[in-house]
Design a protein around this motif. Structure first.
Motif, short mmCIF file in Angstrom:
data_model
loop_
_atom_site.label_atom_id
_atom_site.label_comp_id
_atom_site.label_asym_id
_atom_site.label_seq_id
_atom_site.Cartn_x
_atom_site.Cartn_y
_atom_site.Cartn_z
N ALA A 1 -7.17 8.38 7.64
CA ALA A 1 -7.04 9.82 7.93
C ALA A 1 -6.80 10.65 6.68
O ALA A 1 -7.14 11.82 6.62
N VAL A 2 -6.20 10.04 5.66
CA VAL A 2 -5.93 10.79 4.43
C VAL A 2 -7.16 10.66 3.54
O VAL A 2 -7.37 9.64 2.91
N ALA A 3 -7.97 11.69 3.48
CA ALA A 3 -9.14 11.62 2.59
C ALA A 3 -8.71 12.06 1.21
O ALA A 3 -7.81 12.89 1.07
N GLY A 4 -9.31 11.49 0.20
CA GLY A 4 -9.08 11.97 -1.15
C GLY A 4 -8.04 11.20 -1.95
O GLY A 4 -7.43 11.77 -2.85
N TYR A 5 -7.84 9.90 -1.64
CA TYR A 5 -6.98 9.10 -2.51
C TYR A 5 -7.56 9.10 -3.93
O TYR A 5 -8.78 8.99 -4.11
N ASP A 6 -6.68 9.18 -4.92
CA ASP A 6 -7.16 9.08 -6.31
C ASP A 6 -7.57 7.65 -6.64
O ASP A 6 -8.44 7.43 -7.48
N ALA A 7 -6.90 6.69 -6.01
CA ALA A 7 -7.19 5.28 -6.33
C ALA A 7 -6.75 4.40 -5.17
O ALA A 7 -5.92 4.79 -4.36
N MET A 8 -7.33 3.21 -5.15
CA MET A 8 -6.89 2.18 -4.21
C MET A 8 -6.70 0.89 -5.00
O MET A 8 -7.41 0.63 -5.97
N VAL A 9 -5.72 0.11 -4.55
CA VAL A 9 -5.49 -1.20 -5.17
C VAL A 9 -5.53 -2.25 -4.07
O VAL A 9 -5.12 -1.98 -2.93
N ALA A 10 -6.03 -3.41 -4.41
CA ALA A 10 -6.05 -4.53 -3.45
C ALA A 10 -5.69 -5.78 -4.24
O ALA A 10 -6.53 -6.37 -4.90
N ARG A 11 -4.40 -6.11 -4.19
CA ARG A 11 -3.95 -7.24 -4.99
C ARG A 11 -3.99 -8.50 -4.12
O ARG A 11 -3.24 -8.65 -3.18
N PHE A 12 -4.89 -9.40 -4.46
CA PHE A 12 -5.04 -10.68 -3.77
C PHE A 12 -5.15 -10.52 -2.25
O PHE A 12 -4.59 -11.31 -1.49
#
Ligand SMILES: C[S@@+](CC[C@H](N)C(=O)[O-])C[C@H]1O[C@@H](n2cnc3c(N)ncnc32)[C@H](O)[C@@H]1O
Length: 258
Positions: free
Chosen positions: A112-123
């Protein structure tokens, strides 16, 4: 397009993660110097300065990375499918927002929150049975020019047996398969499935969803037996061991607007 190993929603994996969450958390909390924390610096380095950035932690587990990014000034939301992990995350870091979602179906409430500056996916990506629905949501929820950073077991070398031939003294890792997708079992923390896919598959899948490779890290491995000894005190075997990376960092960027 479903992944070759796809065998249904993530519910069977999430049942497993609920069962093994405590053991995983115990390990994550107490393995300060081990290879377990490899590539955490990658996230911090690529996202600096963190102040004011909105970041989504995809497959956030018990929330420690989300917390460490928030500590540097980012506004972090976490999403994970395991109720046990999210319960821990909420109780440890009550100021952060955590959502529960089976990521096989996409980002759930975090979409629902559009416009994240970045995403992380650690393992986490390698634990998710199919990434198509997730990547569809990621490209919508990431702002133009935003970064998606992932770390994962290195698809070529992780859990591939180290061998030293007693006769020839030749050393190698025993790669028994690479291009074919496979479901493998990682015995650590009580046993869970992970989905082996070649590196090129990740790069093509992200590109198909509008995110292009921006960074790639293959840090030298810190041998388990080396403890806190310095590199020049390592055995020959340990020095060799460090030359084949077992963790991988990938960074993808969504094209900037127009
Ligand atoms: C190896 S742990 C990593 C957790 C955390 N990112 C960390 O660095 O400690 C993998 C995480 O993926 C989550 N996970 C696995 N399959 C999932 C799915 N289908 N949907 C949502 N989360 C999933 C697990 O619950 C677990 O928290």
């Amino acid at each position: 397009m479903k992944d070759a190993t796809y065998d249904g929603p993530g519910s069977q994996d999430l049942t497993t993660w609920d069962r093994i969450a405590d053991r995983y958390i115990e390990l994550a909390d107490h393995r300060a110097t081990s290879s377990f924390h490899h590539l955490t610096d990658f996230f911090h380095e690529r996202l600096r300065p963190l102040s004011g950035k909105s970041v989504l932690d995809v497959g956030c587990g018990h929330g420690w990375l989300a917390h460490s990014l928030a500590d540097q000034g980012a506004e972090v939301t976490g999403v994970d499918g395991s109720e046990s992990m999210i319960t821990q995350a909420r109780s440890r870091y009550p100021n952060l927002t955590f959502h529960t979602a089976d990521l096989v179906g996409g980002l759930g409430p975090a979409r629902a929150v559009a416009g994240y500056d970045a995403m992380v996916a650690r393992f986490s990506l390698q634990c998710i049975a199919d990434l198509d629905g997730l990547l569809r949501d990621v490209i919508v929820a990431l702002r133009p020019g935003g970064l998606f950073l992932a770390s994962m077991p290195h698809p070529a070398f992780y859990m591939r047996e180290r061998v030293e031939d007693p006769v020839t003294k030749e050393r190698y890792r025993k790669v028994t398969g690479y291009l074919e997708h496979e479901i493998r079992i990682l015995p650590d923390f009580g046993g869970h499935r992970y989905f082996h896919r070649p590196v090129s598959w990740y790069i093509k899948s992200f590109a198909r969803h509008g995110m292009h490779l921006d960074d790639m890290r293959e840090p030298p491995q810190h041998p388990d037996t080396a403890g806190n000894r310095k590199r020049d005190e390592w055995t020959d075997f340990e020095k060799w061991w460090s030359t084949i990376p077992v963790f991988l960092g990938l960074g993808f960027r969504k094209a900037a607007a127009g």
